[in-house]
Each structure stands twice: as structure tokens, then as C-alpha cells.
Write an enzyme that holds these catalytic residues in place. Sequence first.
Site, PDB file in Angstrom:
ATOM      1  N   GLU A 269       6.471   4.419   7.361  1.00  0.00           N
ATOM      2  CA  GLU A 269       6.615   5.911   6.859  1.00  0.00           C
ATOM      3  C   GLU A 269       6.513   6.745   7.877  1.00  0.00           C
ATOM      4  O   GLU A 269       5.653   6.591   8.907  1.00  0.00           O
ATOM      5  CB  GLU A 269       5.681   5.868   5.662  1.00  0.00           C
ATOM      6  CG  GLU A 269       6.068   4.948   4.397  1.00  0.00           C
ATOM      7  CD  GLU A 269       5.075   5.295   3.312  1.00  0.00           C
ATOM      8  OE1 GLU A 269       4.704   6.480   3.098  1.00  0.00           O
ATOM      9  OE2 GLU A 269       4.938   4.416   2.690  1.00  0.00           O
TER      10      GLU A 269
ATOM     11  N   ASN B 141      -0.700  11.231   7.805  1.00  0.00           N
ATOM     12  CA  ASN B 141      -2.229  10.470   8.186  1.00  0.00           C
ATOM     13  C   ASN B 141      -3.225  11.590   8.328  1.00  0.00           C
ATOM     14  O   ASN B 141      -4.372  11.230   8.724  1.00  0.00           O
ATOM     15  CB  ASN B 141      -1.845   9.664   9.549  1.00  0.00           C
ATOM     16  CG  ASN B 141      -1.442   8.515   9.281  1.00  0.00           C
ATOM     17  OD1 ASN B 141      -1.881   7.535   8.747  1.00  0.00           O
ATOM     18  ND2 ASN B 141      -0.100   8.350   9.853  1.00  0.00           N
TER      19      ASN B 141
ATOM     20  N   LYS C  34       3.172  -7.037   3.968  1.00  0.00           N
ATOM     21  CA  LYS C  34       2.759  -5.703   3.484  1.00  0.00           C
ATOM     22  C   LYS C  34       2.636  -4.878   4.787  1.00  0.00           C
ATOM     23  O   LYS C  34       2.041  -5.647   5.789  1.00  0.00           O
ATOM     24  CB  LYS C  34       1.936  -5.621   2.673  1.00  0.00           C
ATOM     25  CG  LYS C  34       0.421  -5.995   2.790  1.00  0.00           C
ATOM     26  CD  LYS C  34      -0.534  -4.839   3.547  1.00  0.00           C
ATOM     27  CE  LYS C  34      -0.309  -3.540   3.369  1.00  0.00           C
ATOM     28  NZ  LYS C  34      -1.230  -2.491   4.212  1.00  0.00           N
TER      29      LYS C  34
ATOM     30  N   THR D 284       0.736  -1.039   0.125  1.00  0.00           N
ATOM     31  CA  THR D 284      -0.055  -0.073   0.126  1.00  0.00           C
ATOM     32  C   THR D 284       1.016   1.016  -0.001  1.00  0.00           C
ATOM     33  O   THR D 284       1.208   1.781  -1.117  1.00  0.00           O
ATOM     34  CB  THR D 284      -0.960   0.139   1.204  1.00  0.00           C
ATOM     35  OG1 THR D 284      -0.174  -0.354   2.356  1.00  0.00           O
ATOM     36  CG2 THR D 284      -2.137  -1.226   1.015  1.00  0.00           C
TER      37      THR D 284
ATOM     38  N   SER E 232      -7.472   8.087   3.989  1.00  0.00           N
ATOM     39  CA  SER E 232      -6.790   6.725   3.853  1.00  0.00           C
ATOM     40  C   SER E 232      -7.265   5.745   4.781  1.00  0.00           C
ATOM     41  O   SER E 232      -7.965   6.178   5.678  1.00  0.00           O
ATOM     42  CB  SER E 232      -5.287   6.899   4.033  1.00  0.00           C
ATOM     43  OG  SER E 232      -4.988   7.354   5.280  1.00  0.00           O
TER      44      SER E 232
ATOM     45  N   THR F 278      -2.770  -1.946   7.714  1.00  0.00           N
ATOM     46  CA  THR F 278      -3.054  -3.338   7.612  1.00  0.00           C
ATOM     47  C   THR F 278      -1.677  -3.985   7.586  1.00  0.00           C
ATOM     48  O   THR F 278      -0.834  -3.901   6.617  1.00  0.00           O
ATOM     49  CB  THR F 278      -4.177  -3.677   6.802  1.00  0.00           C
ATOM     50  OG1 THR F 278      -5.363  -3.262   7.060  1.00  0.00           O
ATOM     51  CG2 THR F 278      -4.090  -5.332   6.622  1.00  0.00           C
TER      52      THR F 278
END
Lengths: 383, 383
Positions: B259, B378, B168, B146, B383, B179
Site C-alpha cells: 500500500e 503510516n 498476508k 490487515t 498502527s 507483518t
Amino acid sequence: MSVTAAQGFLASGVTAGIKESGDPDLALVVNRGPSRAAAGVFTSNRVQAAPVRWSRHALADGRLSAVVLNSGGANACTGPGGTEDAREMAERTARAVDAVPGEVAVCSTGLIGIRLPMDRVTDGIAAAAERLSPEGGEEAAVAIKTTDSVHKTAAAAGADWTVGGMAKGAGMLAPGLATMLVVLTTDADVSADVLDSALREAVRTTFDRVDSDGCMSTNDTVLLLASGASRVTPDPADLTAAVHAVCQDLARQLVADAEGASKEIEVEVVGAASEADAVEVGRSIARNNLLKCALHGEDPNWGRVLSAIGTTSARFDPDLLDVAINGVWVCRDGSEGEPRDKVDLSDRRITVTVDLRSGDSRATIWTNDLTAEYVHENSAYSS
Amino acid sequence: MSVTAAQGFLASGVTAGIKESGDPDLALVVNRGPSRAAAGVFTSNRVQAAPVRWSRHALADGRLSAVVLNSGGANACTGPGGTEDAREMAERTARAVDAVPGEVAVCSTGLIGIRLPMDRVTDGIAAAAERLSPEGGEEAAVAIKTTDSVHKTAAAAGADWTVGGMAKGAGMLAPGLATMLVVLTTDADVSADVLDSALREAVRTTFDRVDSDGCMSTNDTVLLLASGASRVTPDPADLTAAVHAVCQDLARQLVADAEGASKEIEVEVVGAASEADAVEVGRSIARNNLLKCALHGEDPNWGRVLSAIGTTSARFDPDLLDVAINGVWVCRDGSEGEPRDKVDLSDRRITVTVDLRSGDSRATIWTNDLTAEYVHENSAYSS
């Protein structure tokens, strides 16, 4: 509108030189009686600052004559030396205001792990005692500020009696000087037991419901002192209501002043099977960093609300959850409800409402958004 | 070095058009046997995505023939329609790879609350089935990304058997696409029960100890499929060790790729009365926003570590706590230890060590710092 709003109280604030900034940093609140009844609640953090340990002990008999407060140093995690320092602050204050040390509470706020400059503190106590006045409530509130942008006071009037108060802190969202100190006063003539019940009931649904960043201080203290100077003994329910009003006012001021925050968020949980369930769900939402970022970005991201609810042990059916953001029910029955673009998040105040559809209990938690400023203020310097 | 490192597995990844970006977004992993034994662990969030509910059900008999995974949409909080979509993904995959739907697991990741574009998903499944290959592990790992900056694969070799895997996610620190999906494969010939024990033991001390921002997903899934193609039945302890090695490798890759983060923080709790105590203390420290900000600012603020420890129910004496940051014992006996300016926090990796001095148990939690970039990523888009 402060701790000297109630009769029988004197207060003062001075610059003792504990803070490097030269701002006021030491305050006194003195109860001239005739009563000395008092109650207090303290942080539930198991790592407790020396002044918290001292004040707990001083309050054991339900009496306080004075409170000495300092900003510029938390006197937490300071070992046996710190314990001695807290005791000395009480003794110096007792001597200066003609009380006994066991009736003096001590409150400190600032960096953890650093000893206080006791020579400055003791000189400050002497200077503050000289300035005590029935109009000193405002300057006392100023002297306990850390990173607060404004000082915080409140009052509520009963029939011929009054409750006043002051607070410092911005939940734990203030950059690191992570403590809430509150002193409340009343001239009502009531026993320590009645004070204790009123204070616990008021704090339970006000200060205990502020959760700006989930971090709990080692120094949190809320004290309530009664002088009895009004000679009026109110109905306990009336006293509780007035104490609650002052606590609610101060709690809202804390959230409003949370540095680094751009939003004041009210998380309202309804339809809960119990109040404990409502508080658990509200707190899990208030502490969810992803949601706090989304609300900062004015994104009504209800998926993050559901993710947070799912981490609790509260009673609910995931397929029967409803969520409204600023009154728009963006989630119905655990999935998409009204369009999220109907939600206007441009105001500073935001309300997130969750209906657990499992009972009649409810609770509200107040929090803030998570911002780059919060990160900056809590990382740019040691605090 | 991927899910096709073990014999008996085919994989593929394609662009189905679920993501607006045009990046790959659908992957298949197929077990050609002879065994179809499998095990899985899923999010403990009580709000569970439709694919999690489906896969849990599919795994009930300990058998899986294939896994279909998509990025670009979590299929969480999507109501009865979402449940149908997950079922249809399994059925389409079963038809394409000649299996039965009840032996196909489904994994999805992306925004919560939005239905998947099923026409694109079904076309993608057909296209991915065409591309299945024993060299397809890398492209499958790419298709489940993602906001991951790199795809994540790992492998460990036994004696004539192999464990491979892909993952992931970036804990929950990745901007919102919150996730972790992991598929592990082995060509060892073992029963579903042995797989289940090995997987649970490995996950307990790897993925379960990653806590980048305290937010728990609705979609987390870790699957382990065994083909038996090596015809070797290893000692269960050896299998567990190999599965653990792959999980640990992937878990470290998740933390490294978080990130918005600038630090990888290892919180090591020793001297605990129990492993549960050590985990509780480690997690409370890993989730403390004030400490995460301080470490971002390279400030060895041990007071914030003690504040966090104090919120737990672990066994400890506040006056007997020791804390080291990057090996410097800045807190001894609950108060100031070695000078904090001895601590060098300039590296990306930071270790916080807490000695509770209450026993012999220990645990390590991996987390990240809290940064303005995390807030930005964020909050800047939905998202």
C-alpha cells in the site's frame, strides 16, 4: 561567526554561473598563515567524487593554503574527465592566490554524474580571488548553499584564539543535493597532527551522529585549517573542545534546516554495553521509516522503536528494554509502560530515549521525520 | 489455489471481533494427516512476539497438527501476559480440533504492545473450529488480512501431489501492520527434515528478497505443513521447486499489493563476487530513500544507485560499475553512459540492473518506491 572569524583567513563567494538559478555558486577560503597546517575527514562512501579524491591527496602532507568550493555540480561519477576538472580547479586557484596546487583542497556539491562547466568555473575562481577579504566568510557560506534555506556559520572563542566555520547541506534530507561540506578555520598555532586528532574527535560525536535519511554522499568533506596567526598554542584538549563546539553548532543547524522535515528528532541511547552498541541502536532507530512516519504524525509508536532495536547486534534483553518519548516512559521491561496519550509531540523537537540496561555507555543520533514533502522534493525533479 | 488445495487439510476464517472494523480476523488451518510433519522460518528480529516464541517451541520436534492465526493485534511486546495469551490460543485450538497444544502453531499480526481481547479470541477459535472445511482456504486467507487490499493464495501441482499456500502483508510497506504471515501446505509424504530444507531454500530466494521499506517485523512467520495424504513421496528437488514456486508467487503478490506504493521495483545485481555481495548491494539500493523517491518521480537517477553501492562492503571497482534502468545502460564504467532521457519509467514495473563486474554471482531484491501515500498511511493513525 564564520571561516573568517579566525585571524589569517580571507574568503569570498561569487556567482560563476554553474547553477542555472543565478545564485552564488563558487567560494574560496585562503589561509594567509604563517602556518598552513590542516586536517580533513571525508565520506566513507566507496564511490568518491573526484574532488574528494583530489583533496585527500592534497592533505596527505598535512598542509593546505586554500580551499575552492562550488555548488551546482558534484563532479562525482564523472570519469577521468572529472578527475582532470578537479585538478584544474586546484591549479587555477593556486595560480590566483599564489599557492601551489598540491596545497589546494577542492569541494563540490550538486547533481552526480554531470561534468562541471569548466569555463564558468575558472572565470569564477578568478573573480572570487579578486574579492577575497577578511570579512568574506558570510558570502562564502552563501555560495556553497544548494537547497539549504539558510547559510550556516559558527564560531567558538578560546583564550586569544578562535575557531570558525561554515557548512552546507541538510544531512542527506536536502532534496538530493546530498552533500555536507564543512570548512573550519583556526588561528591557533598547532601541528597538523594535533588538528587531525581534534577534528576526528569532534566529528565522531557531531557530524557522524547526524543521520537524517540514512543516505551517504559521495562528496562529504570536513576540513580544518590553522593559520597560527594568533601565535597562541592552546592545550590540545581546549582546541578539541572549541572545534567540537563549532561542529556541534553546525550539525544542529543542518538538522534544523533539513528540507521537507517537520520534526528534529534526538535519539538518545543510554545503558549500552559500549558506545558502538549505542550508535548502532541509535542509527537503526533513526533510519526506521515507519517510526519516522509515526513521529511525523505525532504518534508515540514505541512498538516501532522496539522493532528497530531488534534488528541490531547490540547487547540487550528484549524483556528489559525501556523507551521514553519526550520523557514519558511508554515502554517498560519490553512492554507497555505509561499511557501513550501522556506524550505531547506537538513541538518541532522530539527526544526518543532508549535504555538498553546493559552498561554505562551512551550516544545520541540526530535525525528528522519522514514527510510527504521529503518525497515530493526528492521526486519532483532530478537532483 | 490455497492452503486447502492439498489433500488432508481443513481451514476456516471467522469474525471474532478482535478488529474494530468487524472484518474477519481469526483463521484456522488443520492438518488431518496421516502425517504431521512440519517446518517453519521466523523473523530474525531479536524482539520477537509471543506467538513467534511459542511456535518456534512447538515446531522443535518437526510436527504440527494445526495453526491458529489472528489479525487485529500482534501480541508483541506484551510481557508475561502476552506469553500466556499465545499459550492459551494454542490450548483452546488443540481442544477444539482434537490435537495437543504442543502441535499447534500461533500467528498474530496487528499493533505492537497491546494485549489481545482473549474472550473474543477464544470464542472465535470455537466458531472457526465449527466451520472447518476442505474448501475453507479462501476464507482463512481473508481472515488474516490487515491492510492488504486483496487476500493472497497460491498453489503448485506436482505429480499426484500439491503445494498450496496463503499470505498476508505487503512487505513492511503496508501501513504499520507490519507483518508477513505465510502458511504453506502439501499432501506430499515427506519428513520434517526434507520439509525444512525445501522451505529454507525457497524462502531464501523469495520472501527473504522482498525489502519494501527495510523495516523488519517482530512477527514474521512462514510455516509448511505436510499431511502425507497423497501417499506420494516426491523427489526432494521437485518438492523444493514446487514450494519455491508458491513462495515466489506469494512474494510477488506482497510487493504488488504494497500500500502506498506506485512502482514495483526489481533490483537485479549481476557480476558479483558472491551471492552475499549481490544481496548486500541489492538491499542497499532497495533501502535508499533518495532513489526510491526518484523512481517514484520517474527520474532515472543512477547517481543515487552508485551512492548506495558505495556504502556496501561488496567487491567492486567504483570506476568499473555499470547500471541499467529498464534496460538502458545509463551508467558505464562508473560514469555517464547512454542518455537518461532514453529511459521510460511510466510503467508500474521498474528494473534496476547493476553489474559489479567482479564475478558470476547474482541476486534479485524486490522493493517499492517511496511515496507521499506511504508517509500518509503510516503517519495518519496509530498502527
